[in-house]
Design a protein around this motif. Structure first.
Motif, PDB file in Angstrom:
ATOM      1  N   PHE A  27      31.573  -7.084 -21.406  1.00 39.73           N
ATOM      2  CA  PHE A  27      31.288  -6.508 -22.714  1.00 39.73           C
ATOM      3  C   PHE A  27      30.771  -7.555 -23.699  1.00 39.73           C
ATOM      4  O   PHE A  27      30.516  -7.231 -24.856  1.00 39.73           O
ATOM      5  CB  PHE A  27      32.557  -5.870 -23.293  1.00 39.73           C
ATOM      6  CG  PHE A  27      32.961  -4.610 -22.610  1.00 39.73           C
ATOM      7  CD1 PHE A  27      32.259  -4.121 -21.521  1.00 39.73           C
ATOM      8  CD2 PHE A  27      34.048  -3.893 -23.053  1.00 39.73           C
ATOM      9  CE1 PHE A  27      32.626  -2.951 -20.891  1.00 39.73           C
ATOM     10  CE2 PHE A  27      34.431  -2.711 -22.419  1.00 39.73           C
ATOM     11  CZ  PHE A  27      33.718  -2.242 -21.337  1.00 39.73           C
ATOM     12  N   LEU A  28      30.649  -8.783 -23.272  1.00 39.21           N
ATOM     13  CA  LEU A  28      30.201  -9.848 -24.168  1.00 39.21           C
ATOM     14  C   LEU A  28      29.054 -10.612 -23.504  1.00 39.21           C
ATOM     15  O   LEU A  28      29.290 -11.384 -22.577  1.00 39.21           O
ATOM     16  CB  LEU A  28      31.358 -10.795 -24.474  1.00 39.21           C
ATOM     17  CG  LEU A  28      31.081 -11.863 -25.525  1.00 39.21           C
ATOM     18  CD1 LEU A  28      30.886 -11.228 -26.897  1.00 39.21           C
ATOM     19  CD2 LEU A  28      32.224 -12.861 -25.584  1.00 39.21           C
ATOM     20  N   PRO A  29      27.800 -10.428 -23.915  1.00 44.98           N
ATOM     21  CA  PRO A  29      26.663 -11.108 -23.261  1.00 44.98           C
ATOM     22  C   PRO A  29      26.574 -12.565 -23.697  1.00 44.98           C
ATOM     23  O   PRO A  29      25.635 -12.969 -24.386  1.00 44.98           O
ATOM     24  CB  PRO A  29      25.462 -10.288 -23.745  1.00 44.98           C
ATOM     25  CG  PRO A  29      25.874  -9.783 -25.091  1.00 44.98           C
ATOM     26  CD  PRO A  29      27.366  -9.548 -25.012  1.00 44.98           C
ATOM     27  N   LEU A  30      27.537 -13.365 -23.273  1.00 49.02           N
ATOM     28  CA  LEU A  30      27.622 -14.740 -23.747  1.00 49.02           C
ATOM     29  C   LEU A  30      26.617 -15.649 -23.028  1.00 49.02           C
ATOM     30  O   LEU A  30      25.924 -16.446 -23.655  1.00 49.02           O
ATOM     31  CB  LEU A  30      29.047 -15.264 -23.560  1.00 49.02           C
ATOM     32  CG  LEU A  30      29.354 -16.626 -24.161  1.00 49.02           C
ATOM     33  CD1 LEU A  30      29.067 -16.629 -25.656  1.00 49.02           C
ATOM     34  CD2 LEU A  30      30.815 -16.998 -23.918  1.00 49.02           C
ATOM     35  N   ALA A  31      26.547 -15.547 -21.695  1.00 51.36           N
ATOM     36  CA  ALA A  31      25.610 -16.397 -20.947  1.00 51.36           C
ATOM     37  C   ALA A  31      24.163 -16.161 -21.381  1.00 51.36           C
ATOM     38  O   ALA A  31      23.416 -17.117 -21.620  1.00 51.36           O
ATOM     39  CB  ALA A  31      25.783 -16.177 -19.441  1.00 51.36           C
ATOM     40  N   PRO A  32      23.717 -14.901 -21.522  1.00 57.43           N
ATOM     41  CA  PRO A  32      22.343 -14.706 -22.027  1.00 57.43           C
ATOM     42  C   PRO A  32      22.142 -15.288 -23.427  1.00 57.43           C
ATOM     43  O   PRO A  32      21.065 -15.827 -23.724  1.00 57.43           O
ATOM     44  CB  PRO A  32      22.200 -13.175 -22.045  1.00 57.43           C
ATOM     45  CG  PRO A  32      23.165 -12.688 -21.031  1.00 57.43           C
ATOM     46  CD  PRO A  32      24.317 -13.623 -21.103  1.00 57.43           C
TER      47      PRO A  32
END
Length: 880
Positions: free
Chosen positions: A614-619
């Motif tokens: 739910f958290l697009p951190l890597a992108p």
């Protein structure tokens, strides 16, 4: 002497079987069984169930048949009492509830049997075991007892069981059912003109409101109830005053709460436990009022008392007191942190963590385990917020790692040690075979996914004796269960060969050392925690750290959009939400990248929280210009670590490949993608998989490979109610089958399947399975030697083909997974249309090649995959 003879004959008849017992009782009835003998008979039988549950069940049926037609209701009532006791020890909820209803209905119709009905209710209540019978059955028992007491107009007793049922409904979140029961209770006491009991109903109502977090209404109800008690000149119970003060704390009426707690403290004289409990809450109020000096004085005054209770617990473990000390130590640590005593605060947090471990080891209450992830989880993080700039990262890491501790890392630790022992020449082949046999048995019942593995038993090392019933293997039924075998063998091999196992059973020390090593080699570690306000990120880099909070409110649309897209929703709609979310996160992270000086670093390891997808951190990291610049040469990698454990990557070239392809509803580029692998790696075995049996039959060819490439459609694991039965595609690649790869030597899995990186945590839906996330990527991490590349949402087949070509071309030359992955991402983001057309020229099928080139020509952007949505679709998953 006659009674003694009667009991001897009774016992003799029972010893000779149920037929002899029936004949004996029939003769007694024919001769007219006097009251003293009847009472002796029932008294003897009522002592029987605890000793002989099965026999008692048989005798209860006979007794009920013989006395059912008795014209003496008091005798029938006592017989029912014996029947109910027999049902209780049989532990058959359905039979118990059926007979309980029949017994209490009979007793309610006959005034002379009221006493028997009361005994049935009380003994049922005190004997039934909720851990065995379950809360749903317990509610049915409550209903039967409530109906009985209501029928005989025993209002106080009726309320007692109504309140219990209300508490059960509240725990289950069934608040409307709880309110309905309290409405009925209120009408009952009003009709009976019992204002004294009406106050009890009001207090129970306030308790339900508190459970539902309707605190304002709860306060209103408490005020009315207390006013009624004062008008009746009655003393307000101390525990209700305490609850009232706690409610005021929740509502930020802190001064009022402090006054109540202070008054309560004056009334406590000898109860040391209550002194600590009230003193702790006084300190909390002072903390909330930011009276830090006063709070520090309060907590210090409780140190000796806390020490005495700690000593008491060491002598005789009391989980309630243990929880009280955990609360005290964590809050004291926070106050110490605010008063610039960071190192002392850290010591108290570590002590609290130790007590949590002890409590988790011995408690079987699922609600306490849920509390770990809510109550203590956020409180410990609050303390780390206050000390992270004033203590060494090395000292803080155990706390952060503790918050990520999970049964998966324990399992990986065990597999690591087995691999270590297998490589030791001094260990005999017989001992190795024995060790591996135990591990094979464990693999049949455990690993990353454990079916129906209830949370209260989620650490098999701690509850070995209680999970024996989940094994059906005849061999296991006659021997020690595998966890016990493994523990014994570990000790035995350690002593025999003087080899210290390179792990502790929870992996904590090794995890800490590995994390520190990564920090010291120029890597950034980002821990992600979900708190009430949103996602909290701790970015660790040697002795420096940064903290960022991504507000849940600002990211709330992303999870829904992602799930809708995974289930066939609009790509354009998701793409818009995704780009907004990543831009927002990039803005939050920008100060962190400046502080950590990206140009001096070698990579990032992201440890996601429970809601990782739910958290697009890597992108979002890829939006940073410095990071993207480093990915061009492959010298900077971003890896997600859904399980914290050291990677034991074997070195060497990539020569042997296995391509697992499911051609049902085949996309045009499926075969062409397999051809890319086969052309670059000459020793490639292609297995067409239509069902899991194909994989099992091909394990001899699959296991020796260096890498496995999956080509299939993909189904999100979150589509499955029980992840244990999840499949990557509709007919093959089940989670259970992929788990069998644990014995392989694979160093890479590339899962070119839509949604393959989807993960789920069972605790979001049922309090069971492990503490960590489950998915196809985590299942394959049991291999320990492998990195995994997988897409986090649905892919276009042209993107899957292009990425594979870029990645494998570099891997074939340099044999470095991280570099090949980073370079492929960079090229996707920056290469122009002619470059990608040159890649598509390698497609063997002329019709498909023309079709795909034509599709690419129609793209308006000269850099076809430069949108973050495309080039960040793939993630690299790696252990540390």
């Amino acid at each position: 002497m006659e009674d003694i003879d009667f009991l001897q004959q009774l016992e003799f008849s029972i010893c000779n079987g149920v037929d002899a017992f029936r004949s004996f009782i029939e003769r007694q009835l024919e001769n007219g069984l006097p009251d003293d003998r009847f009472e002796a008979l029932i008294g003897y039988l009522e002592d029987l169930p605890e000793r002989e549950a099965a026999l008692s069940a048989q005798l209860s049926t006979i007794i009920m048949d013989l006395f059912a037609t008795s014209d003496d209701p008091s005798r029938v009532g006592l017989v029912w009492h014996f029947v109910i006791l027999s049902n209780l020890y049989k532990l058959e909820p359905a039979t118990l509830i059926k007979n309980l209803n029949r017994a209490l209905h009979f007793c309610a119709q006959e005034p002379v049997a009221y006493g028997s009905g009361h005994m049935i209710c009380q003994n049922t209540w005190t004997t039934v075991d909720i851990e065995v019978i379950g809360e749903d059955s317990l509610l049915l028992i409550d209903k039967a007892i409530i109906d009985y007491y209501r029928a005989i107009n025993e209002i106080p007793e009726t309320l007692k069981f109504i309140f219990h049922a209300v508490n059960v409904f509240s725990r289950q979140g069934a608040f409307q059912s709880a309110y309905r029961m309290l409405d009925d209770a209120e009408r009952m006491v009003v009709d009976a003109d019992r204002p004294d009991l009406h106050i009890e109903v009001m207090l129970a109502l306030a308790g339900v409101c508190v459970e539902e977090n309707d605190n304002e209404y709860a306060l209103e109800v408490y005020d009315k109830a207390f006013e009624a008690l004062r008008e009746a000149d009655e003393i307000i119970p101390e525990h209700q005053r305490f609850n009232y003060a706690t409610l005021n704390m929740r509502l930020r009426h802190t001064e009022k709460a402090l006054g109540i707690f202070t008054e309560l403290a004056k009334t406590v004289t000898t109860d040391q436990h209550q002194k600590l409990r009230i003193g702790y809450h006084i300190g909390i109020c002072q903390k909330d009022l930011e009276k830090w000096d006063e709070a520090l004085v309060t907590f210090r005054s409780l140190q000796m008392l806390a020490g005495d209770i700690s000593t008491e617990i060491e002598k005789d473990l009391d989980l309630y007191l243990c929880e009280m000390l955990i609360d005290y130590e964590i809050c004291y640590a926070l106050i110490l942190a605010k008063n610039d005593e960071a190192n002392v605060a850290l010591s108290y947090v570590k002590s609290a963590v130790g007590r949590i471990e002890v409590t988790m080891r011995f408690t079987i209450r699922p609600h306490f385990r849920r509390g770990i992830r809510t109550k203590y989880y956020s409180r410990i993080l609050e303390v780390t917020d206050g000390i992270f700039l004033r203590v060494k990262v090395v000292d803080l890491l155990p706390i952060l790692i503790y918050l990520k501790k999970n049964s998966q890392s324990d399992w990986l630790t065990i597999l690591s040690w087995v691999s270590y022992m297998n490589d030791r020449s001094e260990v005999s082949d017989a001992d190795k075979r024995r060790l591996n046999h135990i591990i094979e048995r464990l693999h049949d019942h455990s690993g990353m996914v454990i079916s129906n593995f209830k949370e209260k038993y989620d650490d098999p090392f701690e509850y070995a004796s209680q999970i024996e019933n989940i094994f059906s293997d005849e061999e296991l039924a006659t021997s020690k269960i595998p966890w016990q075998d493994l523990a014994l063998l570990t000790d035995e091999l350690t002593q025999r060969y003087q080899i210290t196992p390179p792990f502790s059973f929870n992996g904590l020390e090794e995890l800490q050392q590995v994390a520190v090593n990564k920090l010291n080699t120029g890597h950034i570690l980002i821990f992600v925690f979900l708190t009430r306000s949103g996602f909290t990120l701790y970015s660790l880099n040697s002795e420096r750290q940064a903290r960022n909070v991504i507000e849940w409110y600002d990211i709330r649309s992303y999870p829904k959009a992602l799930q809708e897209y995974r289930r066939g929703g609009s790509r354009a709609s998701f793409k818009e939400v995704f780009l907004d979310a990543t831009a927002y996160i990039d803005e939050i992270l920008t100060p962190t990248w400046s502080e950590l000086n990206i140009r001096d670093k070698n990579g990032i390891y992201i440890f996601p929280g429970l809601l990782d997808a739910f958290l697009p951190l890597a992108p979002s990291c890829l939006l940073n210009a410095g990071i993207m610049e480093r990915t061009a040469s492959g010298d900077f990698s971003i890896a997600q670590c859904p399980v914290m454990y050291p990677l034991q990557l074997t070195t060497g070239t990539f020569e042997k490949f296995v391509v697992l392809i499911n051609e049902k509803d085949e996309l045009p580029l499926f075969s062409e993608e397999a051809a890319v692998v086969k052309n670059l790696f000459k020793d490639t075995f292609i297995l067409e998989v239509t069902e899991d049996k194909d994989i099992q039959d091909g394990m001899e060819r699959i296991n020796p490979a260096d890498a496995v490439h999956f080509i299939t459609h993909g189904t999100p694991i979150s589509n499955y109610k029980d992840p244990y039965y999840a499949r990557l595609s509709s007919d093959a690649f089940s989670l259970l089958t992929l788990k069998n790869f644990h014995t392989a030597r694979h160093r890479l899995y590339l899962m070119n399947s839509c949604n393959a990186a989807d993960t789920i945590n069972g605790n979001l839906f049922n309090i069971q399975t492990t503490h960590e996330i489950t998915g196809f990527i985590t299942i394959l991490m049991q291999n320990q030697k492998a990195m995994i590349i997988a897409p986090q949402w649905p892919l276009m087949d042209i993107l899957a083909y292009v990425f594979s070509s870029l990645f494998y071309n570099d891997l074939a030359q340099h044999h470095d997974i991280k570099k090949a992955f980073s370079k492929a991402i960079y090229v996707l983001a920056t290469a122009d249309r002619p470059f990608f057309i040159s890649l598509l020229e390698h497609i063997g099928d002329q019709h498909i090649k023309a079709q795909k080139i034509d599709l690419l020509q129609k793209v308006t952007d000269d850099l076809p995959f430069s949108n973050l949505f495309f080039y960040s679709a793939f993630n690299l998953y790696s252990l540390l």
